[in-house]
Design a protein around this motif. Sequence first.
Motif, short mmCIF file in Angstrom:
data_model
loop_
_atom_site.label_atom_id
_atom_site.label_comp_id
_atom_site.label_asym_id
_atom_site.label_seq_id
_atom_site.Cartn_x
_atom_site.Cartn_y
_atom_site.Cartn_z
N THR A 1 -15.86 3.00 10.09
CA THR A 1 -14.76 3.47 9.24
C THR A 1 -14.25 2.34 8.36
OG1 THR A 1 -14.09 5.03 10.96
CG2 THR A 1 -12.48 4.54 9.24
N LEU A 2 -14.12 2.62 7.07
CA LEU A 2 -13.58 1.63 6.16
C LEU A 2 -12.09 1.42 6.42
CD1 LEU A 2 -15.30 2.76 2.84
CD2 LEU A 2 -15.65 0.57 3.98
N PRO A 3 -11.62 0.17 6.45
CA PRO A 3 -10.19 -0.08 6.64
C PRO A 3 -9.37 0.45 5.47
CG PRO A 3 -11.51 -2.08 7.00
CD PRO A 3 -12.41 -1.08 6.39
N GLU A 4 -8.09 0.66 5.69
CA GLU A 4 -7.20 1.16 4.64
C GLU A 4 -7.03 0.14 3.52
OE1 GLU A 4 -5.79 4.20 4.14
OE2 GLU A 4 -7.20 4.72 5.73
N THR A 5 -7.04 -1.13 3.86
CA THR A 5 -7.02 -2.19 2.85
C THR A 5 -8.13 -3.18 3.18
OG1 THR A 5 -5.39 -3.47 4.12
CG2 THR A 5 -4.55 -1.99 2.42
N ILE A 6 -8.88 -3.56 2.14
CA ILE A 6 -10.04 -4.42 2.34
C ILE A 6 -9.89 -5.66 1.48
CG2 ILE A 6 -12.57 -4.57 2.27
CD1 ILE A 6 -12.52 -1.44 2.21
#
Length: 368
Positions: free
Chosen positions: A273-278
Amino acid sequence: MRIQELYDLIDIVAPFRLQEEYDNAGLIVGSMDDEVRGVLLCLDVTHETVEEAHRVGANLILSHHPPIFRAIKKLDPIQHSALLAAVRMGMALLAVHTNFDAVSDGLNAFVARRMGLTDLRILELHESERLYKIVTFVPPEFREQVLDAMFTAGAGHTGSYSHTSYRAAGTGGFVPDPGTHPFVGEENAMTSVVEDRVETIVSGRDLVSVLKALRGVHPYEEPAVDVFEEHLPGSPVAGFGHIGRLPHVMGPEEFVAFIKSFFAVSVLPVAGTLPETIECVAFCSGSGSSLLPAASKAGAQVLITGDVTYHRALDVSQAGGCVVIVDHYSSERFFAAAMEEALRSTAGDRELPPLHQSTADYQPVRFW
């Protein structure tokens, strides 16, 4: 310029000693004495790149992937047709593979800089760049024999120098226990002998073989050997993958659009899952999913790489990690530009043969 001169230049850019044991980088077809009239830089030796090399007047193809990777017993006219075509045209074939992946300013660093990543550093140190100092003590008349065996096994390389060592004369002492067979001295008697202290450097990859070679020729039944890990400030660093910070913090949608645009891919598989902020990401060209533990430990929120197997992707998602898969070709298609930049930078005033970056379109997998 002869092939040997070009090979030596590449060996500065990406030392061939850094290639992995399974690799086959180096000169695969041709003679070191052949003159180079032109070079085609490409990812793979294919029908398209062989024809392109002929068209631009290049008689040497410098590829990232070795056209002969594993041992073969015969050249099959179908399976190896591109290779045979290059041979028939009199083209030399030279590959720079995992050694260019490993150097600190190689393919991975080139791609990471192009992406705009900052605060770049290597993700996982190459074992061959872990340096160790070996110290042993030997009778003077056996010193050169011991050193030669260690050098042959891979010791003594420091930067652009080989066969490096330090020697100092001294006196050793020992008492042989009952049942031993000492080279000099007698059981239960204190023995003093003139010895030379010998020191040399060895990479982590060659450590075991060098120690075996040392013990194989040392005259003592139980030679004294000390091994110290070296931490040399400013020493060359090599390893796999790079980690850095994006140009700015991105949300998942912006990050996906950024990666798809940069790598020119139409779809973007994501394991996990991609983080909310990258903000902090790692990159490894080719098959780099094995670097996920190192990426996580270094603080990367996402690992960008080319290949991930189904079971590896499953493990990643279950462990809470995130790997973005841009496919093998797309992660390494920058090789020609990266290698030309490195060669021109390293060549200095030396005149290079004409360098041509391949424009052939041969991506093996396409998405519809």
